[in-house]
Design a protein around this motif. Structure first.
Motif, PDB file in Angstrom:
ATOM      1  N   ARG A  52       0.842  -1.189   0.000  1.00 57.93           N
ATOM      2  CA  ARG A  52       0.000   0.000   0.000  1.00 57.93           C
ATOM      3  C   ARG A  52       0.873   1.233   0.000  1.00 57.93           C
ATOM      4  N   SER A  59     -11.478  -3.043   0.133  1.00 55.56           N
ATOM      5  CA  SER A  59     -10.762  -1.770   0.051  1.00 55.56           C
ATOM      6  C   SER A  59     -10.435  -1.276   1.456  1.00 55.56           C
ATOM      7  N   HIS A  60      -9.716  -0.174   1.495  1.00 59.35           N
ATOM      8  CA  HIS A  60      -9.550   0.531   2.756  1.00 59.35           C
ATOM      9  C   HIS A  60     -10.886   1.141   3.172  1.00 59.35           C
ATOM     10  N   LYS A 117     -12.015   2.481   9.272  1.00 59.74           N
ATOM     11  CA  LYS A 117     -11.408   1.784  10.409  1.00 59.74           C
ATOM     12  C   LYS A 117     -10.602   0.560   9.970  1.00 59.74           C
ATOM     13  N   GLY A 118      -9.953   0.649   8.810  1.00 61.87           N
ATOM     14  CA  GLY A 118      -9.117  -0.456   8.357  1.00 61.87           C
ATOM     15  C   GLY A 118      -9.622  -1.064   7.072  1.00 61.87           C
ATOM     16  N   TYR A 119      -9.143  -2.261   6.772  1.00 62.19           N
ATOM     17  CA  TYR A 119      -9.485  -2.963   5.541  1.00 62.19           C
ATOM     18  C   TYR A 119     -10.858  -3.594   5.692  1.00 62.19           C
ATOM     19  N   ASP A 159      -8.164   4.826  -2.941  1.00 65.15           N
ATOM     20  CA  ASP A 159      -8.648   3.447  -2.854  1.00 65.15           C
ATOM     21  C   ASP A 159     -10.161   3.344  -2.678  1.00 65.15           C
ATOM     22  N   ALA A 219     -10.429   7.882   1.353  1.00 63.39           N
ATOM     23  CA  ALA A 219      -9.162   7.266   1.744  1.00 63.39           C
ATOM     24  C   ALA A 219      -8.004   8.168   1.347  1.00 63.39           C
ATOM     25  N   THR A 271      -5.076   6.645   0.744  1.00 63.22           N
ATOM     26  CA  THR A 271      -4.190   5.519   0.463  1.00 63.22           C
ATOM     27  C   THR A 271      -4.531   4.877  -0.874  1.00 63.22           C
ATOM     28  N   TYR A 272      -3.590   4.037  -1.311  1.00 60.24           N
ATOM     29  CA  TYR A 272      -3.770   3.147  -2.460  1.00 60.24           C
ATOM     30  C   TYR A 272      -3.380   1.737  -2.032  1.00 60.24           C
ATOM     31  N   LEU A 273      -4.001   0.730  -2.656  1.00 59.48           N
ATOM     32  CA  LEU A 273      -3.651  -0.673  -2.449  1.00 59.48           C
ATOM     33  C   LEU A 273      -3.198  -1.270  -3.775  1.00 59.48           C
TER      34      LEU A 273
END
Length: 421
Positions: A46, A304-305, A308-310, A361, A371, A373-375
């Protein structure tokens, strides 16, 4: 090389579909090029919207998607051939040095030294599904280089050695007729997850049947994965019949991960027509979102993200999260609906919805959450499946491998590729 949404000219409503797809693909490709692990060139698990993580965590499945993304970039002229070959060499070198378990890679490795990074206490050894997604990409590279008559025999031979070393039979748990996801040298079969029922792992059984040296018997697929027909569904959801799998189809990555290389067009066995399966699964996912949100252009439930997490989203577990990869990677199945979603995503606040590698994400419209972030496992299918929609490149490459054709025949599949001599 910078492939950023936020530093590139703005998208415009009058941009053609092809122009938009090129930009989205190219931005997502940046995750695997500019955002790769600096030593190995493999895919980080990530990354952040604006910065790289401060660790050496590499995703094995994400790296399979990275190999595919680099092929697309090379074919489309986004990168130079010498740079692509140098990156392939670095990536394969790290994979050669990495700790393996009878040829099977773990879920995560350290990108500097190739050591195993345990996913959990019991999951500290071989992960067969992650390994499958890696080799889906590696076999595409081997076939692409062979088709180019590039003189890259050494690199192709190195990929072959890695491929032939995977002992698929070692993941058939004694006393069973199924492949198992994990095996640990310390904990053995304690993780105890059979690869069974309709999910993202059809590719695992195809590769296991295709192995030149450690092929499984067909009964392992029919009894293990398919449960002698227990994967069948056949019920209607939103007026659409679902051939296989859980109620309402499950998360959309079921229709993406195995099919970045495995061509579902005309692919059939005794259980399903896999083009119909994936199209209907995607349609059900889309219609669920339309009913829930009353919007025709904001949809897509997958893993996905989340705040509170994945999280794994599907019509039976809808947390209000929309992951752009779900609609974008479904472009071959729902071209009109996926393009509507893409254009809708471009209307959202780009300072939050997008960053250096394209769309983030996931987002939650009702909570105004985006998000940061990226995954890797979500960015990769965007590049691969858009390309398969545009040109069929990765489908043609993967299905051109003679072992894959043999493996499909052995399991009882028919396909336009398999019927070729």
């Amino acid at each position: 090389m910078h492939l950023r949404f936020d530093s590139a000219p703005a998208f415009h409503g009058e941009d053609s579909d092809e122009a938009l797809l090129e930009r989205v693909q190219r931005a997502s490709f940046g995750y695997f090029w500019d955002g790769a692990h600096p030593h190995s060139g493999l895919a980080r698990d990530r990354s952040g919207r604006t910065a790289d993580p401060n660790n050496d965590l590499v995703s094995i499945s994400g790296s399979g998607f990275a190999f595919m993304a680099i092929i697309v970039a090379l074919e489309r002229g986004w990168i130079k051939r010498r740079d692509a070959l140098a990156r392939f060499d670095a990536m394969v070198s790290t994979l050669e040095q990495a700790r393996r378990y009878q040829g099977v890679y773990p879920h995560f490795i350290n990108g500097r030294d190739g050591s195993t990074v345990p996913f959990s206490r019991l999951d500290d050894g071989g992960d067969l599904v992650e390994t499958s997604l890696l080799f889906q990409g590696l076999l595409c590279v081997r076939q692409y280089l062979a088709s180019q008559h590039s003189g890259s025999f050494n690199l192709r031979a190195r990929i072959d050695r890695l491929w032939r070393a995977v002992n698929w039979r070692a993941h058939v748990k004694p006393g069973t007729n199924a492949l198992y996801w994990h095996h640990s040298p310390k904990h053995g079969w304690a993780r105890n997850v059979p690869i069974r029922g309709w999910n993202e792992a059809l590719i695992t059984y195809v590769l296991a049947a295709a192995s030149p040296d450690y092929a499984i018997e067909p009964r392992i697929y029919h009894e293990g994965f398919a449960g002698n027909g227990a994967i069948a569904n056949g019920r209607e959801y939103y007026g659409v019949t679902l051939p296989l799998g859980p109620d309402y189809g499950g998360p959309l990555f079921f229709a993406h991960y195995s099919f970045c290389g495995l061509d579902p067009r005309g692919l059939k066995d005794r259980y399903a027509d896999y083009w119909e399966q994936n199209c209907n699964h995607t349609r059900i996912n889309y219609l669920h979102s339309v009913e829930k949100t009353q919007s025709d252009d904001c949809w897509g439930l997958t893993a996905s993200h989340a705040p509170k997490g994945y999280a794994v989203s599907s019509p039976v577990s809808d947390m209000g999260l929309i992951a752009p990869t779900a609609a974008l990677s479904s472009l071959p199945y729902t071209p009109y609906e996926s393009m509507r979603a893409l254009r809708h995503f471009m209307t959202l606040p780009q300072g939050r919805m997008a960053g250096r590698f394209g769309f983030v994400d996931a987002f939650a419209p009702a909570r105004n959450w985006y998000a940061r972030t990226y995954l890797a496992i979500n960015q990769g299918p965007i590049v691969a499946m858009i390309e398969n929609h545009r040109s069929g490149l990765l489908w043609e490459l993967f299905m051109s491998a003679p072992e894959i054709r043999d493996g499909l025949r052995k399991l009882g599949f028919v396909s336009p590729h398999v019927s070729e001599v």
